[in-house]
Scaffold this motif. Sequence first.
Motif, PDB file in Angstrom:
ATOM      1  N   SER A   1      -3.906   2.781   5.369  1.00 18.85           N
ATOM      2  CA  SER A   1      -3.263   2.270   5.148  1.00 18.85           C
ATOM      3  C   SER A   1      -3.809   1.644   3.606  1.00 18.85           C
ATOM      4  O   SER A   1      -2.522   1.403   2.537  1.00 18.85           O
ATOM      5  CB  SER A   1      -2.504   1.010   5.852  1.00 18.85           C
ATOM      6  OG  SER A   1      -1.934   1.918   6.613  1.00 18.85           O
TER       7      SER A   1
ATOM      8  N   SER B   1      -5.030   2.443  -0.053  1.00 13.32           N
ATOM      9  CA  SER B   1      -4.248   2.855  -1.432  1.00 13.32           C
ATOM     10  C   SER B   1      -5.503   2.339  -2.249  1.00 13.32           C
ATOM     11  O   SER B   1      -6.738   2.592  -2.866  1.00 13.32           O
ATOM     12  CB  SER B   1      -3.605   2.602  -2.229  1.00 13.32           C
ATOM     13  OG  SER B   1      -3.302   1.517  -2.877  1.00 13.32           O
ATOM     14  N   TYR B   2      -5.587   3.694  -2.957  1.00 13.94           N
ATOM     15  CA  TYR B   2      -6.641   4.121  -4.270  1.00 13.94           C
ATOM     16  C   TYR B   2      -7.041   2.787  -5.104  1.00 13.94           C
ATOM     17  O   TYR B   2      -7.367   2.798  -5.585  1.00 13.94           O
ATOM     18  CB  TYR B   2      -5.872   5.416  -4.717  1.00 13.94           C
ATOM     19  CG  TYR B   2      -4.802   5.268  -5.952  1.00 13.94           C
ATOM     20  CD1 TYR B   2      -4.860   4.612  -7.417  1.00 13.94           C
ATOM     21  CD2 TYR B   2      -3.316   5.247  -5.481  1.00 13.94           C
ATOM     22  CE1 TYR B   2      -3.973   4.633  -7.875  1.00 13.94           C
ATOM     23  CE2 TYR B   2      -2.558   5.004  -6.200  1.00 13.94           C
ATOM     24  CZ  TYR B   2      -2.843   4.379  -7.653  1.00 13.94           C
ATOM     25  OH  TYR B   2      -1.835   5.100  -8.188  1.00 13.94           O
TER      26      TYR B   2
ATOM     27  N   GLY C   1      -1.072  -0.507   1.445  1.00 11.42           N
ATOM     28  CA  GLY C   1       0.544  -1.438   1.379  1.00 11.42           C
ATOM     29  C   GLY C   1       1.011  -1.038   2.889  1.00 11.42           C
ATOM     30  O   GLY C   1       0.234  -1.093   4.125  1.00 11.42           O
TER      31      GLY C   1
ATOM     32  N   GLU D   1       2.512   2.539  -0.945  1.00  7.95           N
ATOM     33  CA  GLU D   1       2.412   2.234  -2.292  1.00  7.95           C
ATOM     34  C   GLU D   1       2.141   0.928  -1.859  1.00  7.95           C
ATOM     35  O   GLU D   1       2.254  -0.138  -1.092  1.00  7.95           O
ATOM     36  CB  GLU D   1       3.355   2.033  -3.473  1.00  7.95           C
ATOM     37  CG  GLU D   1       3.564   0.746  -4.591  1.00  7.95           C
ATOM     38  CD  GLU D   1       4.351   0.751  -5.301  1.00  7.95           C
ATOM     39  OE1 GLU D   1       4.739  -0.086  -6.506  1.00  7.95           O
ATOM     40  OE2 GLU D   1       5.487   0.990  -4.701  1.00  7.95           O
ATOM     41  N   CYS D   2       0.739  -0.177  -2.170  1.00  6.88           N
ATOM     42  CA  CYS D   2       0.520  -1.036  -2.066  1.00  6.88           C
ATOM     43  C   CYS D   2       1.240  -1.908  -2.430  1.00  6.88           C
ATOM     44  O   CYS D   2       1.693  -1.948  -4.054  1.00  6.88           O
ATOM     45  CB  CYS D   2      -0.745  -1.438  -2.085  1.00  6.88           C
ATOM     46  SG  CYS D   2      -1.833  -1.606  -3.777  1.00  6.88           S
TER      47      CYS D   2
END
Length: 253
Positions: free
Chosen positions: A205, A207-208, A213, A219-220
């Motif tokens: 979970s 993210s880049y 997220g 989305e975080c």
Amino acid sequence: MADRNTPSPDEAMLMRAKHIKYFVRCLAIIPQDHEKLDSVRVTLALFSISGLDLLGALDKAYKNEEERLRLIDWVYSFQVLPNTDDPSSNIKQCGFLGSSASGSPFNPSNPDDAQGREYDYSHIAATYASLAMLLILGDDLSRVNRAAVLAGLAAQQRDDGCFSVQMVDSERDMRFAYCACAVCYMLNDWSTINTKSLTNYIMRSRSYEGAFGQGPGLECHGGSTFCAVASLHLLGVLSPPASSSSSSAAAAA
């Protein structure tokens, strides 16, 4: 010229007395704006109890020892226990309810009535809130049916490692992964859940952006990042940050 976005000293000061008064009021009656949250009353109570505790005013939650014990009994009234005639019939439903509106709570003063009912299903957030509140109130958890709570928790874990709010397949995300970790930590027993699968879910979970997220590919944001990092810490797999001295030594090398 002062920055218009900078709060004045009065605005920046925490209104401690008013916060205490509000928390105490919420323990007695739910404000009208929050009546729709009656089904998660125990979670609202945890916010009030923990808020008072953080403000050093936990004694304001009750007037005397009798009221403290009554508050503890109130929390225990939401516990979903195994059916006395056939424990296996509802063992996976055990834990705690969110309020008396969510099922049929037993009467703590009448142990003979302390048995599970067919349509009582525990809620993972309510189980977390109930255990946390009991500990804050100084209870020793001696009346918690640990085996039943952990069996119910195991039934809420899904194939991807995360947890649903109830045994039936329902919403699941990082919030409930944190609740599961907190329950296991408070009961000091991780034996009934798949911690490896849960850890993998949390790490997938990320993210880049480096944060977390609510689940893989999402989305975080701050809330889910807190839940993820706190869960990893409780799981014992969060590596501590390198100290400034060790970082400097590594850079020099």
